[in-house]
Structure formats: C-alpha cells, structure tokens
Write an enzyme that holds these catalytic residues in place. Structure first.
Site, PDB file in Angstrom:
ATOM      1  N   ARG A 191     -13.424  66.695  45.139  1.00  0.00           N
ATOM      2  CA  ARG A 191     -12.499  65.824  45.829  1.00  0.00           C
ATOM      3  C   ARG A 191     -13.224  65.675  47.287  1.00  0.00           C
ATOM      4  NH1 ARG A 191      -8.773  63.955  42.918  1.00  0.00           N
ATOM      5  NH2 ARG A 191      -7.612  65.540  41.311  1.00  0.00           N
ATOM      6  N   ASP A 192     -13.184  64.574  48.000  1.00  0.00           N
ATOM      7  CA  ASP A 192     -13.755  64.379  49.049  1.00  0.00           C
ATOM      8  C   ASP A 192     -12.818  64.802  50.125  1.00  0.00           C
ATOM      9  OD1 ASP A 192     -14.615  62.719  51.780  1.00  0.00           O
ATOM     10  OD2 ASP A 192     -15.853  61.877  50.342  1.00  0.00           O
ATOM     11  N   ILE A 193     -13.441  65.213  51.318  1.00  0.00           N
ATOM     12  CA  ILE A 193     -12.525  65.915  52.284  1.00  0.00           C
ATOM     13  C   ILE A 193     -11.788  64.946  53.127  1.00  0.00           C
ATOM     14  CG2 ILE A 193     -13.352  68.445  51.990  1.00  0.00           C
ATOM     15  CD1 ILE A 193     -15.044  67.753  54.715  1.00  0.00           C
TER      16      ILE A 193
ATOM     17  N   ASN B 277     -24.262  55.027  47.769  1.00  0.00           N
ATOM     18  CA  ASN B 277     -24.977  54.581  48.723  1.00  0.00           C
ATOM     19  C   ASN B 277     -26.478  55.258  48.788  1.00  0.00           C
ATOM     20  OD1 ASN B 277     -22.953  53.140  49.825  1.00  0.00           O
ATOM     21  ND2 ASN B 277     -21.933  55.201  50.722  1.00  0.00           N
TER      22      ASN B 277
ATOM     23  N   GLU C 182     -24.460  59.343  53.960  1.00  0.00           N
ATOM     24  CA  GLU C 182     -24.426  60.444  55.064  1.00  0.00           C
ATOM     25  C   GLU C 182     -24.882  61.786  54.728  1.00  0.00           C
ATOM     26  OE1 GLU C 182     -20.406  60.312  56.394  1.00  0.00           O
ATOM     27  OE2 GLU C 182     -20.471  58.396  57.153  1.00  0.00           O
ATOM     28  N   VAL C 183     -24.819  61.963  53.432  1.00  0.00           N
ATOM     29  CA  VAL C 183     -25.661  63.390  53.208  1.00  0.00           C
ATOM     30  C   VAL C 183     -26.787  62.949  52.200  1.00  0.00           C
ATOM     31  CG1 VAL C 183     -24.974  65.498  51.810  1.00  0.00           C
ATOM     32  CG2 VAL C 183     -23.383  64.497  53.010  1.00  0.00           C
TER      33      VAL C 183
ATOM     34  N   HIS D 258     -24.928  61.202  45.644  1.00  0.00           N
ATOM     35  CA  HIS D 258     -23.605  61.579  45.228  1.00  0.00           C
ATOM     36  C   HIS D 258     -22.900  60.033  44.936  1.00  0.00           C
ATOM     37  CE1 HIS D 258     -23.928  61.093  49.511  1.00  0.00           C
ATOM     38  NE2 HIS D 258     -22.554  60.561  49.625  1.00  0.00           N
TER      39      HIS D 258
ATOM     40  N   HIS E 237     -19.448  57.893  44.719  1.00  0.00           N
ATOM     41  CA  HIS E 237     -18.084  58.071  45.087  1.00  0.00           C
ATOM     42  C   HIS E 237     -17.207  57.330  43.920  1.00  0.00           C
ATOM     43  CE1 HIS E 237     -18.915  58.709  49.369  1.00  0.00           C
ATOM     44  NE2 HIS E 237     -20.072  58.209  48.970  1.00  0.00           N
TER      45      HIS E 237
END
Length: 116
Positions: free
Chosen positions: A30-32, A88, A96-97, A101, A103
C-alpha cells in the site's frame, strides 16, 4: 540491491510496508500517501530505475509486474468497476522513486487521465 533506494530497502525488510501480494520476483504494498481509496505499488524485487530499463533488461520480470498488478486489482475488488495502472518513467512523468513501480489505483471514479 541499491542501498540508497527506498524500495530496495522495503524489499530487504529494512523499512516496513503493508504488503498485499508477493511473488518470487515482485512485491506489492500500500502507498503511504494514497491518491485513491485503493492505491497499491507493485515493484520488481530487483532494482531497475524505470520501466524502460526493466523492459530492456528483463522483459519476463516486466510481465511479472503486470501480472502482479492484475492479481492485486482482483484481490482488491477493482476488476468490476475498473482500475487505473500508472507507470511513470522519468522526472517529466512524475517518477519520484528511481525504482520502477506500477500504481494500482481504484475504488472510486478517478476522473480524467491527465489534468492541466
């Protein structure tokens, strides 16, 4: 493993995450900072900086990421009403990372694809 990579550290168990699915090659958690009622990140366990690098280096693991995303969507009850899968690639896309990944977003109407 890239010791400076947030997601590599999650894979290694150094940083906690709420894992919802795991295979030999992928991890989903899960995304924080969720952007939808369901917001799960699906990553390859091996470090690849973006989807283009992963696709060139290991197309089989790229397919594993897609299969894991589909499994997560099914488990989260998103298949009936739909879900969005976003990957992305690079800073202009909002990555951003620097660890590829995907989503998995859903659980409510998500609106337009791109807002300006």
């Amino acid at each position: 493993m890239d010791t400076d990579c947030l997601f590599c550290r999650i894979v290694a168990g150094e940083i906690p995450a709420t894992v919802v699915h795991e295979t030999d090659t992928t991890l989903a958690f899960r995304d924080i900072q969720p952007k939808a009622p369901v917001h799960v990140l699906v990553i390859p366990k091996d470090h690849h900086p973006d989807i283009a690098a992963l696709a060139l280096a290991d197309p089989g693991v790229a397919a594993d990421v897609l299969a894991a995303a589909a499994t997560v969507a099914e488990a989260e009850g998103l298949r009936t009403d739909g879900f969005r899968l976003i990957v992305n690639n690079g800073s202009h896309a909002g990555q951003e990372v620097a660890h590829v990944h995907a989503h998995v977003l859903g659980g409510a109407p998500l609106g337009p694809m791109v807002c300006r």
